[in-house]
Structures are given as structure tokens and as C-alpha cells.
Design a protein around this motif. Structure first.
Motif, PDB file in Angstrom:
ATOM      1  N   THR A  47       0.815  -1.211   0.000  1.00  0.00           N
ATOM      2  CA  THR A  47       0.000   0.000   0.000  1.00  0.00           C
ATOM      3  C   THR A  47       0.851   1.264   0.000  1.00  0.00           C
ATOM      4  O   THR A  47       0.315   2.361   0.138  1.00  0.00           O
ATOM      5  CB  THR A  47      -0.934   0.022   1.224  1.00  0.00           C
ATOM      6  OG1 THR A  47      -0.143   0.001   2.426  1.00  0.00           O
ATOM      7  CG2 THR A  47      -1.854  -1.190   1.222  1.00  0.00           C
ATOM      8  N   SER A  48       2.164   1.125  -0.127  1.00  0.00           N
ATOM      9  CA  SER A  48       3.038   2.295  -0.123  1.00  0.00           C
ATOM     10  C   SER A  48       2.880   3.088  -1.415  1.00  0.00           C
ATOM     11  O   SER A  48       2.409   2.580  -2.434  1.00  0.00           O
ATOM     12  CB  SER A  48       4.501   1.872   0.053  1.00  0.00           C
ATOM     13  OG  SER A  48       4.931   1.105  -1.060  1.00  0.00           O
ATOM     14  N   LYS A  63      -2.296   3.499   9.313  1.00  0.00           N
ATOM     15  CA  LYS A  63      -2.510   4.024   7.961  1.00  0.00           C
ATOM     16  C   LYS A  63      -2.816   2.910   6.977  1.00  0.00           C
ATOM     17  O   LYS A  63      -3.748   3.016   6.161  1.00  0.00           O
ATOM     18  CB  LYS A  63      -1.270   4.786   7.496  1.00  0.00           C
ATOM     19  CG  LYS A  63      -1.359   5.313   6.071  1.00  0.00           C
ATOM     20  CD  LYS A  63      -0.010   5.725   5.535  1.00  0.00           C
ATOM     21  CE  LYS A  63       0.873   4.527   5.273  1.00  0.00           C
ATOM     22  NZ  LYS A  63       2.127   4.891   4.579  1.00  0.00           N
ATOM     23  N   SER A  64      -2.047   1.825   7.041  1.00  0.00           N
ATOM     24  CA  SER A  64      -2.213   0.745   6.071  1.00  0.00           C
ATOM     25  C   SER A  64      -3.534   0.016   6.265  1.00  0.00           C
ATOM     26  O   SER A  64      -4.239  -0.285   5.299  1.00  0.00           O
ATOM     27  CB  SER A  64      -1.039  -0.231   6.181  1.00  0.00           C
ATOM     28  OG  SER A  64       0.180   0.416   5.874  1.00  0.00           O
ATOM     29  N   ASN A 108      -9.098  -1.114   4.412  1.00  0.00           N
ATOM     30  CA  ASN A 108     -10.515  -1.324   4.699  1.00  0.00           C
ATOM     31  C   ASN A 108     -10.966  -0.348   5.783  1.00  0.00           C
ATOM     32  O   ASN A 108     -10.972  -0.682   6.967  1.00  0.00           O
ATOM     33  CB  ASN A 108     -10.765  -2.775   5.145  1.00  0.00           C
ATOM     34  CG  ASN A 108     -12.252  -3.098   5.236  1.00  0.00           C
ATOM     35  OD1 ASN A 108     -13.099  -2.274   4.916  1.00  0.00           O
ATOM     36  ND2 ASN A 108     -12.567  -4.295   5.684  1.00  0.00           N
ATOM     37  N   PRO A 109     -11.343   0.877   5.404  1.00  0.00           N
ATOM     38  CA  PRO A 109     -11.745   1.866   6.416  1.00  0.00           C
ATOM     39  C   PRO A 109     -13.033   1.510   7.141  1.00  0.00           C
ATOM     40  O   PRO A 109     -13.357   2.136   8.150  1.00  0.00           O
ATOM     41  CB  PRO A 109     -11.905   3.151   5.593  1.00  0.00           C
ATOM     42  CG  PRO A 109     -12.171   2.691   4.203  1.00  0.00           C
ATOM     43  CD  PRO A 109     -11.398   1.419   4.034  1.00  0.00           C
ATOM     44  N   TRP A 149      -1.414   8.821  16.144  1.00  0.00           N
ATOM     45  CA  TRP A 149      -0.325   9.765  15.891  1.00  0.00           C
ATOM     46  C   TRP A 149      -0.657  10.724  14.762  1.00  0.00           C
ATOM     47  O   TRP A 149      -0.043  11.796  14.655  1.00  0.00           O
ATOM     48  CB  TRP A 149       0.960   8.996  15.568  1.00  0.00           C
ATOM     49  CG  TRP A 149       1.468   8.146  16.684  1.00  0.00           C
ATOM     50  CD1 TRP A 149       1.377   6.790  16.795  1.00  0.00           C
ATOM     51  CD2 TRP A 149       2.150   8.589  17.865  1.00  0.00           C
ATOM     52  NE1 TRP A 149       1.948   6.352  17.972  1.00  0.00           N
ATOM     53  CE2 TRP A 149       2.439   7.434  18.646  1.00  0.00           C
ATOM     54  CE3 TRP A 149       2.539   9.837  18.338  1.00  0.00           C
ATOM     55  CZ2 TRP A 149       3.104   7.514  19.862  1.00  0.00           C
ATOM     56  CZ3 TRP A 149       3.209   9.915  19.557  1.00  0.00           C
ATOM     57  CH2 TRP A 149       3.485   8.758  20.299  1.00  0.00           C
ATOM     58  N   TRP A 150      -1.609  10.354  13.913  1.00  0.00           N
ATOM     59  CA  TRP A 150      -1.971  11.193  12.765  1.00  0.00           C
ATOM     60  C   TRP A 150      -2.735  12.445  13.176  1.00  0.00           C
ATOM     61  O   TRP A 150      -2.954  13.323  12.337  1.00  0.00           O
ATOM     62  CB  TRP A 150      -2.785  10.375  11.771  1.00  0.00           C
ATOM     63  CG  TRP A 150      -2.018   9.222  11.219  1.00  0.00           C
ATOM     64  CD1 TRP A 150      -1.980   7.947  11.693  1.00  0.00           C
ATOM     65  CD2 TRP A 150      -1.146   9.244  10.079  1.00  0.00           C
ATOM     66  NE1 TRP A 150      -1.144   7.175  10.939  1.00  0.00           N
ATOM     67  CE2 TRP A 150      -0.623   7.940   9.935  1.00  0.00           C
ATOM     68  CE3 TRP A 150      -0.758  10.231   9.170  1.00  0.00           C
ATOM     69  CZ2 TRP A 150       0.271   7.608   8.915  1.00  0.00           C
ATOM     70  CZ3 TRP A 150       0.130   9.908   8.168  1.00  0.00           C
ATOM     71  CH2 TRP A 150       0.644   8.622   8.044  1.00  0.00           C
TER      72      TRP A 150
END
Length: 585
Positions: free
Chosen positions: A412-413, A478-479, A484-485, A509-510
Motif C-alpha cells: 500500500t506504499s 494508515k495501512s 478497509n476503512p 499519531w496522525w
């Protein structure tokens, strides 16, 4: 819960789509199931996305070429006879759909033109073979459907049609990076020079920035048949390990075509095997310090290997279909596309993904290089082991195996999703990551930091641990959120909606900075150099270079997000005003 049992065959909804596929329950949580699809993919799904096979009724019908009905009939129970005049009801604005031939037995048909894409939700695979006449094609169409009573008003769910990728072409790259073709040419010349400069500037006797530094012009200092054989043998050995069918199979993020490539995630297993084999060689007193003794020709062999591999990949990419081209390496300029990578996901040899293969090769090589440095230093100072070097190698191993264990996040990078694989990528994997980033460890083999008591190692260790925690937690969140949000542990995270349907993460942390993963990475890199003390500035090349690289990447990401999300990105920047360091930057 639905009372499903481990090992029970079910129908499961593919994450992020409306499609249902056969699967097997492998584990049961409080309100979710872990399932394994037929292709080996594993995922944790909510209870509503898993149901028994009995809820689905598989349909398989065939129609001869002579029976070309433009309409689709409604499914009926076996006891009702089908009236030839009765058709399924449609809304007034809905056009009739072309009926694809359903397979229990595949039937070839001759058509005068390419078959039209059906507006019904049908999973169709079409193979076309050109005949002597250019306007006639032989078409074989296979259609698979699953039906369920609750998926639609008519009681029938038909899988979605895949995107027609035959005529799809990636648009030309809109802008150049690195100053265009002239800029990338300069970069391609500077990168090898910089790697060799760092080697000669940091030697056994001295390690400092000096201009001019004497760089050997003797070819035999760079050429060593044994070293070149080690480089080639290592790459072949890793390629074989990568092909071994161990580890789980996972699909990557959807491409522009809607396709999701398969990846075999066996990097951690391969890393453990290689390090174990290397430690066995050390136990039996094999000459593992040859890596330190032949470091220069090994690095030269890696430079040549990256160049040769880049040429091969570019030549093969010129023959790749239009939809497989990288959006960042499609300028039409051969030099620039060679550097940036012309093909997005090259798989030229036995369907092995070259990005993931080089990712494994580089990280495991870096691990073995660090261990060999430690053996070399311990051999020279058996009664006074260099604890700074032990700390550097240990934390580098933690970083390496962390990336191998969580290698699914590599899929996913940004580089994996949007960047091609050209000289910049192969050089980074084969040269910079294993040879240049190991500079702090190589420095400590011959140079012990003066006037640094051992208790000074404690705050550096704490800095590394805090950096690692930030790095791992932010990358994982993040990943998982990107994949899958709507997952059980992701859907309640704080986020900002956008007009694209995606959400911007502002949890964990975001919520403090926009790039906490960069912050954690830089803290670890700085700690590796701090173990070297302050007698020389050269070991700090790695964190300085990484800082400049990540700051430039952040600017590029910010521009792309602004263009993609518009006003939502402005709201996000107001919500999270700091980029890297809270209250500072």
C-alpha cells in the motif's frame, strides 16, 4: 452471531467491493470472522459480510449460438415451466442487456465485431483470437454468477463485470521530476559517485568529509570475480526463495483497471532462514567477513547489477500493455522513463513481482552485512566488544525484520501503487539500502567513539525505541485504514470525509502531525548515527539524506492531495497544521 464453525464453507464479501466469493472460516472473533478465499487470501470480515453457502444458489446455464436472446429471463423455481413470452420486468429507462453465454461447457462463436459490454452485473472473461480476416474474431465467453434471495429486488445477485482493459492506456506523465531528462542524467551519474565517495572518505584510518577525496581510478580495485559472483549468486538465491510456495498469498490494492495483483508474502520466513543459515556459517567458522574485506567490489557489482536489471526491465516494459504503464514514467522520453520506471508492476519472470523481490533482497542483504561487520569487529577486539556497534546492528535488525513481518504494508506504499521500477528503484534496493545505509555500522568497525561512556547509550536506545513505536503504530494504522476503512476497528477512528468518498485519517499519531511515520523513521535513523558519537560527521550522512528525501516527498504528496481532495485537504491542514514535528514544523 450466525453460528458458523471453524472450517465451514461460506460465501464472503470481498473487502471493499460488493462481490461474494466462496471461502472457508479459519477463525472466529466476537463479531467478526477470519476467512480464507479460494485463491489463498485471508481477511477478517464483519459478521454481515459472511453467510452460509446455503444462502447462495449457484447458477450455470448454457445457450447455443443460435439462441441469441437480447433479454435476460428471471430465475424460476424448478417446478414452474418457462413461458417463451414471459420476460423479466424492467424500468422504462433501462435498455435490454446482451445475454452472455453461460458456461457449463464453453461454446465458441463467430462475431463480426467485438462483443458489447453487458450492462448487467456479470463476471465475464473474454478471450479473442484474431483470424485471417481482420474484422472477424473468435470469441469465447465464460460467465459465472451466484444468486441470493436478499441481494437484490429480484432475488438474484450477479457478479460485477471486470473493467475492459484491452483499450485502456495510462495517460502521458503530466510533469517531470528531478528537473526532467537532464536532471535525471545528472542524478544517475552522481548516485554511484556518492556511494564510492562515502566508501573512500570513511576508511580504516580516517573518516571525514574531505575535498578532494582520493577515489581510486584503478579498475582492479572495483573488479573482483569472487565479489561479482557473490552478488549474482545472492540475487539468484533470493529469487529462488521468493518463488518457494510458503507464506500467505495476498492481493494488492486495486489498480486503475480494477485488477488486484497477487503477492506471496514470504519475506519474513526467508529472512529468518537466511540469517539462521548465516549464523550457522559463523558457528562453523566460515569466512563471512569476506563481506567487509570485499565491500568495495561487492558494491561495484551491485551498481552494475542495478544498471543491467534496469535495462532489461525497460526493454520488456516497452512491450507491456497500455494499462500496465506507470503514470510517473510515461513521458515518452527514453532516458527519463528508464530512470523513473516505465512499467508499474513488472513481473517478467514467472510472475514474480520485481518490487517485492528486490524489497526482500535488499533488506536481508542489509541484515547480513551488519552481522558480518559485528563479527569482524568482535574478531579484532574479542576482549572489548564494541557495544555501540552491537546496538546499531541490533536495532537495524529490528527495523529490517519489522518491515519483513509487515511486508503487506509495502503493497500500500506510494512507490508500490504509483511509481514504476526503473534505475532509481533498482539502485535504491541493490546499492543504497544495503551498502550506503550501513555506513554507521561500517564506521564503528574501525572507529570507536571517544569519550562516550556506556551510560550515554541509554538515552540513544530510548530515542530509537520511541521512534520505532511511532513508526510502527502510525504505519499500521494508515495501512489498515487504507485497505478497509469500514473494518470493525477502523470505522470509528476520527477522520475527515472528502468528495472522492475516501476519508483522511486524523486519529492516533496522525492527529498530531501529517507524517508521523516519517518522524519515527527519522528518529531511528538519527539514533543509529548517534551511536557513532561526534568524532566524525560522515556517519550522519544517512539521517541527513533521509530527511531531505522525506521532506521532498512530503511536498510532492501535499501537492497531489491538494489536487485530489481540494477543499477537504485545506480543512485537513487546518485540523492538523504540523507536518513532521508537533508545534515546530
Amino acid at each position: 452471531m450466525k453460528g458458523l464453525q471453524t472450517g465451514e464453507k461460506v460465501m464472503a464479501k470481498w473487502p471493499g467491493s460488493a462481490l461474494w466469493f466462496p471461502a472457508v472460516v479459519t477463525a472466529i472473533d466476537e463479531d467478526s470472522y477470519e476467512v480464507k478465499f479460494e485463491d489463498g487470501t485471508k481477511d477478517a470480515l464483519e459478521e454481515r459480510n459472511v453467510t452460509r453457502e446455503s444462502s447462495f444458489r449457484r447458477r450455470s446455464r448454457s445457450r447455443s449460438p443460435a439462441r441469441k436472446s437480447p433479454t435476460r429471463r428471471r430465475s424460476r423455481s424448478p417446478g414452474r415451466k418457462e413461458s417463451p413470452t414471459r420476460k423479466s420486468s424492467r424500468s422504462p429507462g433501462r435498455k435490454p442487456s446482451t445475454k452472455a453465454a453461460k458456461e457449463t461447457k464453453t461454446t465458441p462463436t463467430r462475431t463480426a465485431s467485438k462483443p458489447k459490454t453487458t450492462p448487467t452485473r456479470t463476471s465475464t472473461r473474454t478471450t479473442e483470437v484474431s483470424t485471417a480476416q481482420s474484422d472477424v474474431k473468435r470469441t469465447v465467453t465464460r460467465t459465472e454468477t451466484y444468486s441470493t434471495r436478499s441481494a437484490s429486488r429480484s432475488g438474484v445477485q450477479i457478479l460485477e463485470s471486470p473493467v475492459d482493459i484491452k483499450s485502456f492506456r495510462v495517460p502521458k506523465t503530466a510533469h517531470y521530476e528531478f528537473g526532467g531528462p537532464i536532471g535525471v542524467l545528472i542524478v544517475m551519474l552522481v548516485l554511484p559517485f556518492l556511494a564510492f565517495y562515502l566508501y573512500f572518505a570513511c576508511n580504516d584510518k580516517n573518516c571525514a568529509f574531505a575535498f578532494p577525496t582520493v577515489i581510486s581510478l584503478d579498475w582492479f580495485d572495483y573488479y573482483d570475480i569472487t565479489a561479482y559472483g557473490i552478488v549474482v549468486g545472492w540475487m539468484v538465491f533470493q529469487f529462488i526463495l521468493h518463488m518457494i510456495p510458503v507464506g500467505r498469498v495476498m492481493r494488492g490494492v486495486p489498480l486503475r483497471t480494477g485488477e488486484r495483483l497477487k503477492y506471496r508474502l514470504n519475506g519474513f520466513i526467508n529472512g529468518v532462514f537466511c540469517v539462521g543459515l548465516f549464523l550457522t556459517m559463523i558457528y562453523f567458522k566460515c569466512g563471512v567477513t569476506i563481506i567487509f574485506d570485499k565491500f568495495l567490489p561487492l558494491m561495484a557489482g551491485a551498481v552494475l547489477s542495478s544498471l543491467i536489471l534496469s535495462v532489461i526491465l525497460y526493454i520488456l516494459a516497452r512491450r507491456a500493455p497500455g494499462h500496465a504503464i506507470s503514470p510517473k514514467g510515461n513521458t515518452g522520453n527514453a532516458l527519463y522513463d528508464f530512470f523513473a520506471g516505465h512499467e508499474l508492476n513488472p513481473r517478467p519472470f514467472w510472475d514474480v513481482d520485481m518490487k517485492l523481490y528486490l524489497f526482500h533482497t535488499a533488506l536481508i542483504a542489509m541484515a547480513l552485512i551488519g552481522i558480518s561487520f559485528l563479527v569482524e569487529a568482535w574478531t579484532d577486539f574479542p576482549d572489548n566488544p564494541p557495544y555501540s556497534l552491537v546496538c546499531v546492528v541490533f536495532f537495524q535488525l529490528v527495523f529490517i525484520f519489522d518491515n519483513l513481518f509487515f511486508e503487506e504494508f509495502f503493497l500500500t506504499s506510494t512507490d508500490t501503487q504509483y511509481g514504476g521500477l526503473g534505475f532509481s528503484g533498482t539502485y535504491d534496493f541493490l546499492v543504497y539500502l544495503p551498502f550506503v545505509y550501513s555506513l554507521p555500522a561500517r564506521y564503528l568497525v574501525s572507529h570507536h567513539p571517544a569519550n562516550m561512556p556506556q551510560y550515554c547509550l541509554i538515552p540513544i536506545i530510548i530515542l530509537n525505541l520511541v521512534g520505532y513505536i511511532i513508526f510502527r503504530q502510525s504505519n499500521s494504522m494508515k495501512s489498515y485504514f487504507r485497505r478497509n476503512p469500514n473494518a470493525k476497528d477502523m470505522k470509528d477512528l476520527a477522520s475527515l470525509p472528502t468528495s472522492t468518498g475516501k476519508r483522511l485519517l486524523i486519529a492516533g499519531w496522525w492527529r498530531f502531525v501529517r507524517k508521523p511515520n516519517y518522524l519515527g523513521d527519522l528518529m531511528m535513523a538519527l539514533s543509529w548515527s548517534l551511536f557513532c558519537g561526534f568524532d566524525s560527521a560522515l556517519p550522519y550522512f544517512y539521517p541527513v539524506f533521509l530527511t531531505l528525501f522525506l521532506l521532498q516527498r512530503e511536498k510532492d504528496d501535499s501537492k497531489a492531495c491538494k489536487a485530489k481532495y481540494g477543499a477537504a485537504w485545506d480543512r485537513y491542514c487546518k485540523k492538523v497544521p504540523y507536518i513532521l514535528i508537533p508545534y515546530i514544523y
